[in-house]
Design a protein around this motif. Structure first.
Motif, PDB file in Angstrom:
ATOM      1  N   VAL A 138       0.836  -1.193   0.000  1.00  0.00           N
ATOM      2  CA  VAL A 138       0.000   0.000   0.000  1.00  0.00           C
ATOM      3  C   VAL A 138       0.867   1.238   0.000  1.00  0.00           C
ATOM      4  N   VAL A 139       1.922   1.223   0.805  1.00  0.00           N
ATOM      5  CA  VAL A 139       2.835   2.356   0.857  1.00  0.00           C
ATOM      6  C   VAL A 139       3.494   2.554  -0.493  1.00  0.00           C
ATOM      7  N   VAL A 140       3.939   1.442  -1.097  1.00  0.00           N
ATOM      8  CA  VAL A 140       4.574   1.527  -2.406  1.00  0.00           C
ATOM      9  C   VAL A 140       3.630   2.140  -3.423  1.00  0.00           C
TER      10      VAL A 140
ATOM     11  N   ASN B 212      -5.678   6.201  -9.177  1.00  0.00           N
ATOM     12  CA  ASN B 212      -7.060   6.271  -9.645  1.00  0.00           C
ATOM     13  C   ASN B 212      -7.705   7.560  -9.149  1.00  0.00           C
ATOM     14  N   PRO B 213      -8.061   8.476 -10.045  1.00  0.00           N
ATOM     15  CA  PRO B 213      -8.642   9.760  -9.614  1.00  0.00           C
ATOM     16  C   PRO B 213     -10.069   9.656  -9.104  1.00  0.00           C
ATOM     17  N   THR B 214     -10.683   8.481  -9.195  1.00  0.00           N
ATOM     18  CA  THR B 214     -12.049   8.308  -8.686  1.00  0.00           C
ATOM     19  C   THR B 214     -12.098   7.331  -7.512  1.00  0.00           C
ATOM     20  N   ALA B 215     -10.972   6.984  -6.959  1.00  0.00           N
ATOM     21  CA  ALA B 215     -10.928   6.027  -5.853  1.00  0.00           C
ATOM     22  C   ALA B 215     -11.647   6.582  -4.627  1.00  0.00           C
ATOM     23  N   PRO B 216     -12.268   5.731  -3.813  1.00  0.00           N
ATOM     24  CA  PRO B 216     -12.898   6.210  -2.568  1.00  0.00           C
ATOM     25  C   PRO B 216     -11.855   6.773  -1.610  1.00  0.00           C
ATOM     26  N   ASP B 217     -12.164   7.886  -0.999  1.00  0.00           N
ATOM     27  CA  ASP B 217     -11.241   8.516  -0.058  1.00  0.00           C
ATOM     28  C   ASP B 217     -10.805   7.555   1.046  1.00  0.00           C
ATOM     29  N   LEU B 218     -11.733   6.753   1.530  1.00  0.00           N
ATOM     30  CA  LEU B 218     -11.466   5.905   2.684  1.00  0.00           C
ATOM     31  C   LEU B 218     -10.716   4.630   2.332  1.00  0.00           C
ATOM     32  N   ALA B 219     -10.449   4.403   1.043  1.00  0.00           N
ATOM     33  CA  ALA B 219      -9.798   3.159   0.631  1.00  0.00           C
ATOM     34  C   ALA B 219      -8.283   3.224   0.696  1.00  0.00           C
ATOM     35  N   SER B 220      -7.722   4.411   0.779  1.00  0.00           N
ATOM     36  CA  SER B 220      -6.268   4.562   0.713  1.00  0.00           C
ATOM     37  C   SER B 220      -5.636   4.550   2.093  1.00  0.00           C
ATOM     38  N   GLY B 221      -4.463   3.944   2.174  1.00  0.00           N
ATOM     39  CA  GLY B 221      -3.711   3.918   3.424  1.00  0.00           C
ATOM     40  C   GLY B 221      -2.712   5.039   3.550  1.00  0.00           C
ATOM     41  N   VAL B 222      -2.634   5.913   2.542  1.00  0.00           N
ATOM     42  CA  VAL B 222      -1.683   7.026   2.560  1.00  0.00           C
ATOM     43  C   VAL B 222      -2.410   8.316   2.237  1.00  0.00           C
TER      44      VAL B 222
ATOM     45  N   ILE C   5       4.668  27.441  -1.111  1.00  0.00           N
ATOM     46  CA  ILE C   5       4.574  28.636  -0.282  1.00  0.00           C
ATOM     47  C   ILE C   5       5.386  29.764  -0.901  1.00  0.00           C
ATOM     48  N   GLY C   6       4.767  30.905  -1.119  1.00  0.00           N
ATOM     49  CA  GLY C   6       5.438  32.047  -1.727  1.00  0.00           C
ATOM     50  C   GLY C   6       5.313  32.023  -3.240  1.00  0.00           C
ATOM     51  N   ASP C   7       5.549  33.175  -3.873  1.00  0.00           N
ATOM     52  CA  ASP C   7       5.352  33.265  -5.315  1.00  0.00           C
ATOM     53  C   ASP C   7       6.561  33.825  -6.054  1.00  0.00           C
ATOM     54  N   LYS C   8       7.716  33.911  -5.398  1.00  0.00           N
ATOM     55  CA  LYS C   8       8.928  34.375  -6.053  1.00  0.00           C
ATOM     56  C   LYS C   8       9.931  33.230  -6.099  1.00  0.00           C
ATOM     57  N   ALA C   9      10.604  33.101  -7.239  1.00  0.00           N
ATOM     58  CA  ALA C   9      11.422  31.920  -7.506  1.00  0.00           C
ATOM     59  C   ALA C   9      12.446  31.624  -6.413  1.00  0.00           C
ATOM     60  N   ASN C  10      13.215  32.608  -5.992  1.00  0.00           N
ATOM     61  CA  ASN C  10      14.277  32.342  -5.020  1.00  0.00           C
ATOM     62  C   ASN C  10      13.777  32.360  -3.580  1.00  0.00           C
ATOM     63  N   LEU C  11      12.479  32.622  -3.404  1.00  0.00           N
ATOM     64  CA  LEU C  11      11.901  32.647  -2.066  1.00  0.00           C
ATOM     65  C   LEU C  11      10.883  31.531  -1.859  1.00  0.00           C
ATOM     66  N   ARG C  12      10.468  30.871  -2.924  1.00  0.00           N
ATOM     67  CA  ARG C  12       9.418  29.867  -2.841  1.00  0.00           C
ATOM     68  C   ARG C  12       9.921  28.589  -2.177  1.00  0.00           C
ATOM     69  N   TRP C  13       9.022  28.002  -1.396  1.00  0.00           N
ATOM     70  CA  TRP C  13       9.324  26.727  -0.726  1.00  0.00           C
ATOM     71  C   TRP C  13       8.205  25.751  -1.036  1.00  0.00           C
ATOM     72  N   GLN C  14       8.578  24.586  -1.547  1.00  0.00           N
ATOM     73  CA  GLN C  14       7.609  23.537  -1.815  1.00  0.00           C
ATOM     74  C   GLN C  14       7.910  22.329  -0.936  1.00  0.00           C
ATOM     75  N   THR C  15       6.881  21.782  -0.348  1.00  0.00           N
ATOM     76  CA  THR C  15       7.042  20.613   0.503  1.00  0.00           C
ATOM     77  C   THR C  15       5.914  19.640   0.245  1.00  0.00           C
ATOM     78  N   ALA C  16       6.254  18.378   0.114  1.00  0.00           N
ATOM     79  CA  ALA C  16       5.276  17.311  -0.107  1.00  0.00           C
ATOM     80  C   ALA C  16       5.368  16.355   1.069  1.00  0.00           C
ATOM     81  N   MET C  17       4.357  16.401   1.933  1.00  0.00           N
ATOM     82  CA  MET C  17       4.375  15.638   3.184  1.00  0.00           C
ATOM     83  C   MET C  17       3.361  14.498   3.126  1.00  0.00           C
ATOM     84  N   ASN C  18       3.671  13.419   3.829  1.00  0.00           N
ATOM     85  CA  ASN C  18       2.803  12.252   3.842  1.00  0.00           C
ATOM     86  C   ASN C  18       2.627  11.717   5.258  1.00  0.00           C
ATOM     87  N   THR C  19       1.644  10.854   5.431  1.00  0.00           N
ATOM     88  CA  THR C  19       1.398  10.292   6.756  1.00  0.00           C
ATOM     89  C   THR C  19       2.531   9.397   7.257  1.00  0.00           C
TER      90      THR C  19
END
Length: 346
Positions: free
Chosen positions: A17-19, A102-112, A119-133
């Motif tokens: 599931v994690v994979v 799957n873009p139509t999968a049930p919300d409650l079916a996923s384990g992740v 965050i921010g709108d200027k190239a040298n100041l912007r910070w992007q973070t992708a966090m998971n459970t």
């Protein structure tokens, strides 16, 4: 007594599931991309399985857009020169999603579950973070991750992973232990608003010559009642609807908590949890004010590459982290190309 392969597969099969959940948006990476091992194209091809959902992300395909602000309190200013951590508010575009393609999968079916922010709108100041459970990765290299995806792929005859193949992989990769232990103890909460989302990979905060390795987590201010989801479990958008109903009443808020590594911690190894006694600093609050369907929101056009960092932050030498951009870019190129052709046919 040694466990039989079937027992191991049953006990640790949740890793599949994690994979599946993390494969591209967060962890679909390849150690040695461009060095004759696994290419970004091969990773995306594997995740698609010959049947892509055109125009959607190849992993975490189902989600919705967020808008809000990160309100910094200045507590990290001693560690980082990034202006984003100076006292004040910076707007963001974000996305909450579930694992899988799957873009139509049930919300409650996923384990992740995932929380991504730009965050921010200027190239040298912007910070992007992708966090998971999950707080850790099962493996520490992209090559091992690709092997794991293959080990847990369903057998065409049974529709389930091959127990012998799974057992062989787990025996060869004892570093999966921390991820297995977390998964065994994890229970999904009743709302996206009550989950904790982890950076998993470590980064550096930089201030002059000072460099401090950190991980972070979005820790909810809303408390979980511990009883799981209590709404309409047959609603495929149950969690999304619950979240939006919360926003009709008040903003959803998370504390952004940074954990500081010591010399005893290896910031380049995402399979190891740092001890609970490490110093923590609350950098401020993530305040979500609104949410919209991803087809209508700004998040759909964002490639949430976590190597987009402001001055005052830097990437570690984590092999998985270093390779993620290539796969993100390949997935994004395919999605953009599909959108282009779809618009041309209208």
């Amino acid at each position: 007594m040694a466990q039989q392969p079937s027992s191991l597969a049953l006990r640790y099969g949740i890793i599949a599931v994690v994979v599946g959940g993390l494969a591209l948006l967060f962890y679909g990476v390849a150690n040695g991309l461009g060095q004759g091992r696994v290419t970004a194209q091969q990773f995306v091809d594997f995740q698609e399985g010959g049947n892509p959902h055109l125009g959607f992300r190849r992993a975490h395909a189902k989600g919705f857009c967020l808008a809000g602000e990160f309100v910094a309190n200045g507590e990290l200013s001693a560690y980082s020169s990034a202006t984003i951590f100076q006292p004040g508010a910076t707007t963001f575009v974000g996305r909450i999603s579930i694992g899988g393609g799957n873009p139509t999968a049930p919300d409650l079916a996923s384990g992740v579950r995932s929380l991504a922010l730009s965050i921010g709108d200027k190239a040298n100041l912007r910070w992007q973070t992708a966090m998971n459970t999950p707080p850790v990765m099962p493996v520490r290299t992209g090559q091992a991750f690709f092997e794991q995806m293959n080990a847990f792929r369903p057998d065409p005859e049974t529709g389930r992973p091959n127990p012998e193949r799974v057992a062989a992989f787990l025996e060869a990769h004892p570093e999966t232990q921390a991820a297995r232990e977390w998964q065994a103890s994890y229970t999904a909460t009743e709302s996206y608003a009550t989950e904790t989302y982890n950076s998993i990979n470590a980064f550096y905060l930089v201030n002059g010559r000072q460099r401090q390795a950190v991980r972070w987590a979005a820790v909810p201010q809303a408390e979980s009642h511990g009883r799981g989801f209590e709404g309409d479990r047959d609603d495929p958008n149950a969690l999304q609807n619950e979240f939006m109903a919360r926003l009709d009443v008040a903003p959803v808020v998370y504390d952004l908590v940074f954990t500081l590594a010591t010399d005893a911690d290896d910031e380049n190894d995402p399979t190891v949890r740092w001890p609970a006694d490490r110093q923590q600093v609350v950098a401020g609050q993530i305040v979500i004010h609104s949410a919209t369907d991803q087809s209508e929101g700004l998040c759909n056009g964002i490639n949430f590459d976590p190597l987009v960092l402001p001055a005052g932050m830097a990437a570690t030498n984590d092999q998985i982290l270093q390779a993620r951009s290539s796969v993100y870019a390949e997935s994004y190129r395919r999605r953009a190309r599909e959108h282009f052709y779809q618009q041309g046919m209208e």
